[in-house]
Design an enzyme around this catalytic site. Structure first.
Site, PDB file in Angstrom:
ATOM      1  N   GLU A  45      48.405  89.759   2.227  1.00  0.00           N
ATOM      2  CA  GLU A  45      47.212  88.943   1.964  1.00  0.00           C
ATOM      3  C   GLU A  45      47.424  88.035   0.756  1.00  0.00           C
ATOM      4  OE1 GLU A  45      44.695  88.264   3.728  1.00  0.00           O
ATOM      5  OE2 GLU A  45      45.020  89.749   5.287  1.00  0.00           O
ATOM      6  N   TYR A 128      37.671  87.134  -1.080  1.00  0.00           N
ATOM      7  CA  TYR A 128      38.275  87.123   0.260  1.00  0.00           C
ATOM      8  C   TYR A 128      39.303  88.240   0.403  1.00  0.00           C
ATOM      9  CZ  TYR A 128      41.515  86.348   3.955  1.00  0.00           C
ATOM     10  OH  TYR A 128      42.327  86.587   5.018  1.00  0.00           O
ATOM     11  N   ASP A 146      38.046  83.330   6.393  1.00  0.00           N
ATOM     12  CA  ASP A 146      39.083  82.357   6.023  1.00  0.00           C
ATOM     13  C   ASP A 146      38.837  81.097   6.861  1.00  0.00           C
ATOM     14  OD1 ASP A 146      39.979  82.926   8.550  1.00  0.00           O
ATOM     15  OD2 ASP A 146      42.008  83.477   7.958  1.00  0.00           O
ATOM     16  N   CYS A 198      41.468  79.108  19.289  1.00  0.00           N
ATOM     17  CA  CYS A 198      40.461  78.172  18.774  1.00  0.00           C
ATOM     18  C   CYS A 198      41.089  77.370  17.629  1.00  0.00           C
ATOM     19  CB  CYS A 198      39.225  78.940  18.307  1.00  0.00           C
ATOM     20  SG  CYS A 198      37.802  77.883  18.030  1.00  0.00           S
ATOM     21  N   CYS A 205      39.818  76.334  25.148  1.00  0.00           N
ATOM     22  CA  CYS A 205      38.585  76.999  25.573  1.00  0.00           C
ATOM     23  C   CYS A 205      38.751  77.711  26.924  1.00  0.00           C
ATOM     24  CB  CYS A 205      37.439  75.992  25.659  1.00  0.00           C
ATOM     25  SG  CYS A 205      37.123  75.173  24.080  1.00  0.00           S
ATOM     26  N   CYS A 208      39.724  81.246  26.355  1.00  0.00           N
ATOM     27  CA  CYS A 208      39.060  81.900  25.220  1.00  0.00           C
ATOM     28  C   CYS A 208      38.134  83.025  25.712  1.00  0.00           C
ATOM     29  CB  CYS A 208      38.243  80.867  24.446  1.00  0.00           C
ATOM     30  SG  CYS A 208      37.355  81.618  23.068  1.00  0.00           S
ATOM     31  N   CYS A 214      30.083  80.417  23.899  1.00  0.00           N
ATOM     32  CA  CYS A 214      30.372  79.402  22.877  1.00  0.00           C
ATOM     33  C   CYS A 214      29.502  78.151  23.061  1.00  0.00           C
ATOM     34  CB  CYS A 214      31.842  79.012  22.922  1.00  0.00           C
ATOM     35  SG  CYS A 214      32.225  77.772  21.670  1.00  0.00           S
TER      36      CYS A 214
END
Ligand code: SF4
Length: 347
Positions: A45, A128, A146, A198, A205, A208, A214
């Protein structure tokens, strides 16, 4: 839009499509009882802050080979850690990495704390990263935001207001969707969806798992979201660096102050970066200006460096910096902008 089914749909997709990342315990392994190592989660991270997965992968493998546990890293020489970090950028991260490892050992007995607030107390860990570690390493129900998650939320809810002002709204939306079951996998699933399906320019899409609920897909606005407040153009600063080499091959280098850009990293002596930099040779010599220049972009400005070189005498006594013998000089220990200057001098 009902929340529980959305997280369940995404987790189901993640179980079949999770990215294979060297720091990740994938869903199948987790199902078999493998528990993530907080050290590896934390290290990844920190490395991934402002940096791509592709750039981080080799650094992560090298760091974990050199220092397989937090205790080993805590015992490392700072110059060694900074040298291994060279090229990854945002060097305050490397200094804080070492500080944090040492605090984990001295205050926490070598074990990472497992909740958000205690993690937030550690050097180099902001909101975060604390949320990401708490979720991924300890399966806490945290909202991990994020750029990927912001984009997915903005599209899922067809949120037209621009970043960065809309961030609190996106965070609330993300929090509402985060499930109590498998929150660590869910956090990674949303990031994976943003990174692989995405995507910023051409969201896929058609494949997805959230295509039905969506709202941006339905409205035909997906590719234009999230909206962004236009940024001011970055200013340009200029600098001069001096690459001096003695006849025995030693290079004149200096360690930059801990505070500030490239803090704690080795670099070439030089003038302050400014609109019009002043000459600041580290010692008297016949400095020659190389043809060409070094260009580098930092977060807040572009930098253009003039590179000067000189042969220095055995008796040269520099006003700043120190000589590093040729046998100990590794260009790979230099941050990228300084390595570019070295490369120009060798071309
Ligand atoms: Fe993104 Fe398209 Fe999925 Fe919506 S349907 S979340 S825009 S990839």
């Amino acid at each position: 839009m009902r929340d529980a089914p959305l997280s369940a749909i995404l987790l189901n997709w993640y179980d079949r499509n999770a990215r294979d990342l060297p720091w990740r315990v994938g869903p199948a392994a987790r199902e078999n009882g493998v528990v993530p190592d907080p050290y590896r989660v934390w290290l990844s991270e920190i490395m991934l802050q402002q940096t791509t997965v592709a750039a981080v992968r080799d650094y992560f493998l090298r760091f974990t080979a050199l220092w397989p546990a937090v205790g080993a890293l805590a015992a490392a020489e700072e110059s060694r850690v900074m040298g291994e970090w060279a090229g990854l950028g945002y060097y305050a991260r490397a200094r804080n990495l070492l500080k944090c490892a040492r605090v984990i050992v001295s205050r926490h007995g070598g074990r990472f704390p497992d909740d958000h607030d205690a993690l937030l107390d550690l050097p180099g860990i902001g909101p975060y990263t604390a949320a990401a570690i708490a979720a991924i390493a300890f399966d806490r129900r945290e909202t991990v935001m994020d750029g990927n998650v912001e984009r997915v939320m903005a599209r899922l809810h067809n949120e037209a207001a621009p970043l960065p002002g809309v961030k609190p709204v996106l965070r609330e939306q993300a929090a509402a969707l985060t499930p109590a079951r498998r929150p660590g996998d869910y956090a990674q699933a949303v990031m994976d969806l943003g990174a692989t399906v995405c995507t910023p320019k051409s969201p896929a899409c058609g494949i997805c798992p959230w295509r039905d609920p969506c709202q941006a897909r339905a409205a035909g606005t997906a590719a234009s979201l999230p909206a962004k407040t236009p940024k001011k153009p970055k200013p340009v600063r200029y600098g001069i660096v001096y690459l001096g080499q003695r006849s025995d091959g030693a290079w004149l280098l200096e360690r930059r102050p801990d505070k500030g850009l490239l803090g704690g990293m080795l670099g070439w002596p030089g003038a302050e970066w400014a609109d019009t930099p002043a000459e600041a040779p580290p010692c008297d010599a016949d400095w020659q200006t190389l043809a060409g220049e070094v260009r580098h972009t930092f977060t807040h400005f572009h930098l253009i460096l003039t590179v000067k070189t000189a042969r220095l005498s055995e008796t040269a006594s520099p006003r700043s910096g120190q000589f590093v013998p040729a046998s100990q000089f590794r260009p790979s220990d230099l941050p990228t902008v300084m390595r570019k200057a070295f490369d120009l001098s060798q071309s």
